[in-house]
Write an enzyme that holds these catalytic residues in place. Structure first.
Site, PDB file in Angstrom:
ATOM      1  CG  ASP A  23      -2.097  -0.391   0.812  1.00  0.00           C
ATOM      2  OD1 ASP A  23      -2.545  -0.885  -0.476  1.00  0.00           O
ATOM      3  OD2 ASP A  23      -2.949  -0.976   1.647  1.00  0.00           O
TER       4      ASP A  23
ATOM      5  CG  ASP B  95      -7.917  -3.915  -0.876  1.00  0.00           C
ATOM      6  OD1 ASP B  95      -8.066  -4.556  -1.925  1.00  0.00           O
ATOM      7  OD2 ASP B  95      -7.627  -3.610   0.323  1.00  0.00           O
TER       8      ASP B  95
HETATM    9  N1  GLY Z   1      -6.696  -1.165   1.725  1.00  0.00           N
HETATM   10  C1  GLY Z   1      -7.476  -1.936   2.243  1.00  0.00           C
HETATM   11  C2  GLY Z   1      -9.169  -0.957   2.504  1.00  0.00           C
HETATM   12  O1  GLY Z   1      -9.182  -1.194   1.714  1.00  0.00           O
HETATM   13  O2  GLY Z   1      -9.791  -1.564   3.462  1.00  0.00           O
END
Ligand code: GLY
Length: 378
Positions: free
Chosen positions: A94, A158
């Site tokens: 992320d 994600d």
């Molecule tokens: N990236 C984690 C979420 O969308 O909760």
């Protein structure tokens, strides 16, 4: 995108955003808010996946107001995140969320060489998570999601929003290596995550040695074959960004397909239940963050498509945003969050029906787009 400056609700909402951020910047400061419960945002560590959203929000408002205090706070957050760049075992996929909204934003707005260098280092880190056999960027670390056989073979939807850091890096250094990795991952997503009806899987599991697909997991969704609302929003927006950077039509078609599924399954007030395939919607929480992410993605689709075709997506985004601005948003000081009714992680019974900083970020980003701001930090 067709800018309609005479839409009064947009101007009113934007004025309220400025007032609210002016207020909350005094209490949140250079912190890393994630979840707002009982009116107050928590303060998390700088290495969490959400640490970029508050500084990103500060940059969004600074860009319009030139309020130097907001810039100072955003830069302080970015500096505090430096320690994370060397924490190899704690960094994760992320990093695109984290450094696009801090260092890339700073570089785009101020030309800071220091910020550019940070973002390039992190892009190199993200590229290093690519599994060449399975053609995916590995999600998380073993310490995050516990799994019997480790999670080196996991890829998640994600991650689509992290790819723009790679596209940006390739353009900056005029070397397509990073772009190739982003496209390979996106191709895997089109093939393995996006279902025929436009819904998406959250987690797809590969054998990290051979690259073969092993199966799908429910992750933050209700079940493996359900349709996690925020996952669809990540896919919609992330694929649109892939098209913006590559002009490869398959990403545009993928984004549209997910958009149609998303829009066709919204309830009356246009804010989705946290999963589109629940056994019952009675009493089920919404996820306002999914609505905000999708709305901002729909506005990008509108911008990328010919006017005639783009209108459907733009009109839908405006309706979603207006519903949230008028029926959801908290504009007074009773809550530090702008958007309540977000759902973070229902299966883990965590952060349900709360304010989420990423909901706030995408809501404000989308409003800025409606006011004609098309330069993205992504
Ligand atoms: N990236 C984690 C979420 O969308 O909760």
């Amino acid at each position: 995108m067709s800018v309609q400056p005479n839409e009064r609700w947009v101007e009113e909402a934007w004025g309220k955003v400025i007032a609210k951020i002016d207020q909350t910047s005094r209490t949140i400061g250079a912190g890393f808010p994630h979840v707002s419960k009982e009116g107050k945002y928590d303060c998390t560590e700088p290495n969490g996946w959400t640490s970029g959203f508050w500084p990103g929000l500060l940059w969004l408002v600074y860009r319009d107001t030139n309020n130097e205090e907001l810039k100072r706070l955003a830069e302080e957050c970015e500096s505090k995140m430096d320690v994370c760049i060397d924490e190899y075992t704690k960094l994760h996929h992320d990093v695109g969320f984290m450094w696009s909204l801090t260092s890339v934003a700073n570089y785009k707005l101020t030309g800071s060489d220091e910020s550019k260098l940070r973002a390039l280092k992190v892009a190199a880190w993200l590229a290093s998570r690519f599994n060449i056999r399975g053609n995916y960027i590995r999600a998380w670390n073993d310490s995050n999601w516990k799994s019997e056989n480790g999670n080196a073979g996991w890829a998640i939807i994600d991650c689509m929003m992290n790819l723009s850091l790679l596209f940006w890096a390739s353009e900056e250094i005029r070397d397509p290596r990073f772009k190739h990795i982003a496209m390979e991952h996106a191709n895997t997503v089109l093939r393995e995550f996006v279902r025929e009806d436009g819904s998406v899987y959250h987690i797809v599991q590969f054998d990290p040695e051979t690259g073969e697909r092993v199966g799908a997991l429910g992750g933050q969704g209700f079940a493996p074959e359900s349709a996690w609302a925020r996952g669809a929003a990540w896919a919609l927006y992330g694929l649109a960004l892939c098209y913006k950077y590559t002009q490869d039509d398959k990403y545009l078609q993928g984004s549209k397909k997910v958009a149609h599924f998303f829009l066709a399954n919204l309830p009356e007030d246009l804010v989705p239940y946290w999963d589109f395939r629940l056994t019952t919607q009675e009493g089920a929480p919404r996820d306002s963050s999914a609505a905000a992410i999708a709305a901002s993605g729909l506005l990008l689709l509108e911008e990328l498509l010919p006017a005639e075709e783009g209108r459907l997506y733009g009109t839908s985004a405006r309706r979603i945003l207006r519903s949230m601005a008028e029926q959801y948003a908290i504009w007074d000081a009773s809550d530090e969050a702008i958007l309540p009714h977000g759902t973070g992680h229902w299966p883990a019974n965590k952060n349900i029906d709360v304010g989420l900083i990423y909901g706030d970020y995408y809501f404000v980003e989308a409003l800025a787009k409606l006011r004609g701001q098309t330069e993205l930090f992504w």
